[in-house]
Design an enzyme around this catalytic site. Structure first.
Site, PDB file in Angstrom:
ATOM      1  N   CYS A 116     -22.950  11.444 -44.316  1.00 34.09           N
ATOM      2  CA  CYS A 116     -23.892  10.872 -43.340  1.00 34.09           C
ATOM      3  C   CYS A 116     -24.002  11.774 -42.111  1.00 34.09           C
ATOM      4  CB  CYS A 116     -23.444   9.479 -42.915  1.00 34.09           C
ATOM      5  SG  CYS A 116     -23.763   8.157 -44.108  1.00 34.09           S
ATOM      6  N   CYS A 199     -30.433   5.656 -48.335  1.00 31.42           N
ATOM      7  CA  CYS A 199     -30.389   6.675 -49.382  1.00 31.42           C
ATOM      8  C   CYS A 199     -30.254   5.994 -50.756  1.00 31.42           C
ATOM      9  CB  CYS A 199     -29.210   7.600 -49.158  1.00 31.42           C
ATOM     10  SG  CYS A 199     -29.409   8.688 -47.734  1.00 31.42           S
ATOM     11  N   CYS A 202     -26.766   5.111 -52.216  1.00 35.06           N
ATOM     12  CA  CYS A 202     -25.894   4.313 -51.347  1.00 35.06           C
ATOM     13  C   CYS A 202     -26.511   2.975 -50.977  1.00 35.06           C
ATOM     14  CB  CYS A 202     -25.573   5.083 -50.063  1.00 35.06           C
ATOM     15  SG  CYS A 202     -24.642   6.593 -50.350  1.00 35.06           S
ATOM     16  N   CYS A 227     -23.819   4.268 -40.462  1.00 40.59           N
ATOM     17  CA  CYS A 227     -23.762   5.657 -40.922  1.00 40.59           C
ATOM     18  C   CYS A 227     -23.542   6.638 -39.786  1.00 40.59           C
ATOM     19  CB  CYS A 227     -25.046   6.000 -41.647  1.00 40.59           C
ATOM     20  SG  CYS A 227     -26.492   5.654 -40.649  1.00 40.59           S
TER      21      CYS A 227
HETATM   22 FE1  SF4 Z   1     -24.995  10.639 -47.834  1.00 40.38          FE
HETATM   23 FE2  SF4 Z   1     -25.082   8.115 -48.719  1.00 40.38          FE
HETATM   24 FE3  SF4 Z   1     -24.952   8.658 -46.070  1.00 40.38          FE
HETATM   25 FE4  SF4 Z   1     -27.177   9.144 -47.474  1.00 40.38          FE
HETATM   26  S1  SF4 Z   1     -26.240   7.130 -47.021  1.00 40.38           S
HETATM   27  S2  SF4 Z   1     -26.251  10.464 -45.989  1.00 40.38           S
HETATM   28  S3  SF4 Z   1     -26.310   9.870 -49.460  1.00 40.38           S
HETATM   29  S4  SF4 Z   1     -23.387   9.050 -47.644  1.00 40.38           S
END
Ligand code: SF4
Length: 232
Positions: A116, A199, A202, A227
């Site tokens: 993130c 995302c 996720c 995040c």
């Molecule tokens: Fe990475 Fe998941 Fe965060 Fe997106 S939500 S930046 S894929 S960890």
């Protein structure tokens, strides 16, 4: 005026009045952040009615759903907006996936935060450069990490600029009603049970009765479900 004072003034105001106040106060040095959720599109709709040239930015983490790109295009066309897409640093993403693989975020909270940080937080910091305030579609009902959300907050992670959350006190029903009344574009993921847009690897659909953010990083405890864009 202090944030407490401003929040007292805005407490009973409709979201569109909060947005009007923010845009009139910060002029060209405010922007709307969008992940193309229903909430974010409602905020864009209200902001465009105040200033058709309002800046709107979005972060392309490289892992978004196709439905989100389609929705972004629908928003761009409807409002004739230039969406300021911001991308992660290429070299940082390359190092991440070469060294840790494509799904490192599943291995631990720290590994998830690393991903993130690279794909979301660093681009956000660049998007906010030069701004005095930014507007989000966050709501208090969206989980334990957001239950104390105020309409006006200081974003201490980004130099103390203001974060404006005009929908802080809105319910999901109010979001639905505004979306329907204004016939707004809707991210198709919502129709598939996604309460939150993020995302692809996720974020999942939620079941009836689950917390709105239950579909984000569902393998983690609820208190960790931010995040870094909005603190931890
Ligand atoms: Fe990475 Fe998941 Fe965060 Fe997106 S939500 S930046 S894929 S960890």
């Amino acid at each position: 005026m202090t944030n407490d004072g401003q929040n007292a003034v805005l407490k009973e105001k409709h979201a569109r009045d909060v947005i009007r106040w923010a845009i009139e106060t910060f002029g060209s040095r405010i922007a709307v952040a969008s992940s193309f959720s229903m909430e974010d599109i409602a905020v864009i709709d209200m902001a465009v009615q105040v200033d058709k040239n309002i800046r709107v930015f979005a972060i392309d983490t490289g892992r978004l759903n196709e439905e989100t790109y389609e929705c972004a295009e629908a928003v761009r066309r409807r409002y004739n907006l230039i969406i300021e897409w911001v991308f992660p640093r290429t070299e940082r993403v390359e190092s991440l996936v070469r060294e840790r693989g494509l799904y490192s975020f599943r291995s631990s909270i720290d590994a998830r935060r690393e991903c993130c940080a690279i794909r979301k937080v660093e681009p956000l910091t660049r998007a906010l450069l030069g701004l005095r305030a930014w507007i989000t579609g966050m709501r208090r009902e969206q989980g334990v990490t957001r239950s104390a959300l105020e309409k006006v907050e200081t974003d201490s992670s980004h130099g103390g600029i203001l974060k404006i959350n005009p929908l802080a006190d809105w319910s999901q029903d109010e979001v639905n009603a505004y979306t329907s009344e204004r016939d707004l574009p809707v991210n198709r993921l919502h129709g598939r049970g996604y309460a939150s847009i993020g995302c692809a690897p996720c974020t999942r659909a939620i079941n009836s009765g689950e917390d709105v953010r239950a579909g984000r990083w569902w393998w983690e405890d609820p208190e960790h479900k931010e995040c870094g864009l909005h603190g931890r």
